[in-house]
Design a protein around this motif. Structure first.
Motif, short mmCIF file in Angstrom:
data_model
loop_
_atom_site.label_atom_id
_atom_site.label_comp_id
_atom_site.label_asym_id
_atom_site.label_seq_id
_atom_site.Cartn_x
_atom_site.Cartn_y
_atom_site.Cartn_z
N PHE A 1 40.79 33.03 47.86
CA PHE A 1 40.22 34.36 48.09
C PHE A 1 38.86 34.24 48.77
CE2 PHE A 1 42.49 34.30 43.99
CZ PHE A 1 43.50 35.21 44.25
N TRP A 2 38.60 35.11 49.72
CA TRP A 2 37.27 35.21 50.29
C TRP A 2 37.13 36.57 50.98
CZ3 TRP A 2 41.25 32.75 52.60
CH2 TRP A 2 41.48 32.99 53.97
N GLY A 3 35.89 37.01 51.17
CA GLY A 3 35.66 38.28 51.82
C GLY A 3 34.21 38.71 51.68
N GLY B 1 36.15 32.47 46.66
CA GLY B 1 36.97 31.97 45.56
C GLY B 1 37.04 33.00 44.45
N LEU B 2 36.66 32.61 43.23
CA LEU B 2 36.65 33.53 42.10
C LEU B 2 35.28 34.15 41.86
CD1 LEU B 2 38.82 31.48 39.57
CD2 LEU B 2 39.56 33.34 41.06
N ASN B 3 34.34 33.86 42.72
CA ASN B 3 32.97 34.33 42.53
C ASN B 3 32.63 35.46 43.50
OD1 ASN B 3 32.39 32.25 40.58
ND2 ASN B 3 32.25 30.81 42.30
N VAL B 4 32.13 36.57 42.96
CA VAL B 4 31.66 37.67 43.79
C VAL B 4 30.17 37.82 43.54
CG1 VAL B 4 32.31 39.40 42.06
CG2 VAL B 4 31.96 40.08 44.44
N THR B 5 29.40 37.89 44.63
CA THR B 5 27.95 37.94 44.56
C THR B 5 27.44 39.25 45.14
OG1 THR B 5 27.88 35.53 44.88
CG2 THR B 5 25.82 36.74 45.22
N GLN B 6 26.48 39.84 44.45
CA GLN B 6 25.83 41.06 44.94
C GLN B 6 24.60 40.65 45.73
OE1 GLN B 6 24.83 45.29 42.93
NE2 GLN B 6 23.73 43.60 41.98
N VAL B 7 24.63 40.88 47.04
CA VAL B 7 23.52 40.50 47.90
C VAL B 7 22.43 41.57 47.88
CG1 VAL B 7 22.85 39.89 50.26
CG2 VAL B 7 25.08 39.17 49.36
N PRO C 1 21.38 44.30 36.65
CA PRO C 1 22.00 43.02 36.27
C PRO C 1 23.08 43.13 35.20
CG PRO C 1 19.64 42.75 36.50
CD PRO C 1 19.91 44.23 36.63
N ASP C 2 22.89 43.97 34.17
CA ASP C 2 23.89 44.04 33.10
C ASP C 2 25.19 44.66 33.60
OD1 ASP C 2 22.61 46.46 33.47
OD2 ASP C 2 22.75 47.06 31.37
N ALA C 3 25.08 45.72 34.40
CA ALA C 3 26.28 46.36 34.96
C ALA C 3 26.97 45.41 35.94
CB ALA C 3 25.93 47.67 35.64
N TRP C 4 26.18 44.71 36.75
CA TRP C 4 26.76 43.82 37.73
C TRP C 4 27.49 42.67 37.05
CZ3 TRP C 4 28.98 43.47 41.97
CH2 TRP C 4 29.20 42.24 42.58
N ALA C 5 26.97 42.17 35.94
CA ALA C 5 27.63 41.08 35.22
C ALA C 5 29.03 41.51 34.76
CB ALA C 5 26.79 40.65 34.02
N ARG C 6 29.17 42.76 34.35
CA ARG C 6 30.50 43.26 33.94
C ARG C 6 31.43 43.34 35.13
NH1 ARG C 6 27.12 46.63 30.82
NH2 ARG C 6 27.35 48.37 32.30
N ARG C 7 30.92 43.78 36.29
CA ARG C 7 31.77 43.85 37.48
C ARG C 7 32.25 42.46 37.89
NH1 ARG C 7 31.56 48.18 35.41
NH2 ARG C 7 29.67 49.34 35.82
N GLN C 8 31.35 41.49 37.84
CA GLN C 8 31.74 40.13 38.19
C GLN C 8 32.87 39.64 37.29
OE1 GLN C 8 27.71 38.37 37.95
NE2 GLN C 8 28.14 37.51 39.96
N GLU C 9 32.76 39.93 36.01
CA GLU C 9 33.79 39.50 35.06
C GLU C 9 35.12 40.18 35.36
OE1 GLU C 9 34.53 39.35 30.21
OE2 GLU C 9 32.59 39.97 31.02
N VAL D 1 36.23 41.29 38.28
CA VAL D 1 36.81 40.72 39.49
C VAL D 1 37.41 39.35 39.22
CG1 VAL D 1 36.31 39.88 41.81
CG2 VAL D 1 35.30 42.02 41.03
N THR D 2 36.66 38.51 38.51
CA THR D 2 37.13 37.16 38.22
C THR D 2 38.40 37.19 37.39
OG1 THR D 2 34.88 36.28 38.31
CG2 THR D 2 36.54 34.95 37.17
#
Length: 211
Positions: free
Chosen positions: A26-28, A42-48, A54-62, A64-65
């Protein structure tokens, strides 16, 4: 063209999935008004861009993964039942544009092995086959994607409302607060991933057999 007053604001996402011998890659990325906002590797999504705290973004990352892991396991299961010795490449391209006169246009396009495969007709929340000629995989994927609210009504809401509201906030100079909208910005990445489920079912169950 930020300096051109006639140029629309845009939020776009591109997600690639490559499957070969039961393994998924996976990539994009996502961009907001020409600026990179998210990266999927891969399995990692990063917020640029800091669009969510940070707390809300951590949940989104989880979220997606977790989905990508489930998708990968599903592909492995299909591969054991019906092995494929060639690569399948899917690309989801989605987003919205806000024009200076206040109108907007949203879109979602899917290609399979670089050929137009499916399009989501946003006003009616319907999936349409784009593959040239009859294709059992495209027909099966279209039926599967039409079954679930998350790939019809929820996707329509994201593209028509959330996505456009993000751009309206950006236009008003409040883009950093757009993460407070009803659906989070990264929901688009999750919806893109979920939409692949119907495609995977069609590709790995229909290829070489009957649906």
């Amino acid at each position: 063209c930020p300096a051109c007053p006639a140029a629309p604001l845009a939020f776009t996402m591109v997600q690639h999935t490559r499957v070969f011998k039961g393994n998924s890659m996976f990539w994009g990325n996502a961009s907001l008004d020409g600026r990179l906002s998210h990266v999927l590797d891969g399995l990692n999504v990063t917020q640029v861009l800091p669009l969510e705290p940070p707390d809300a973004w951590a949940r989104r990352q989880e979220d997606v993964t977790t989905y990508l892991l489930n998708f990968g396991n599903l592909v492995k299961l299909f591969d054991k039942e019906r092995p494929l010795n060639y690569t399948q490449s899917l690309c989801c391209h989605l987003g919205c544009r806000l024009f200076p006169n206040g109108t907007s246009r949203s879109f979602y396009e899917v290609t399979l092995n670089k050929t137009a495969f499916l399009t989501f007709h946003v006003p009616n929340a319907t999936w349409e086959r784009r593959w040239p000629g009859e294709h059992p995989v495209a027909a099966f994927a279209e039926r599967e994607l039409m079954k679930y609210p998350i790939t019809t009504q929820d996707l329509q809401y994201f593209l028509n409302t959330t996505c456009v509201n993000i751009l309206r906030a950006q236009s008003a100079g409040t883009g950093k607060r757009s993460g407070r909208s009803r659906a989070p910005l990264v929901l688009g990445l999750i919806l893109g991933s979920l939409s692949l489920l119907g495609l995977a079912l069609g590709i790995f169950l229909c290829t070489g057999g009957s649906c």
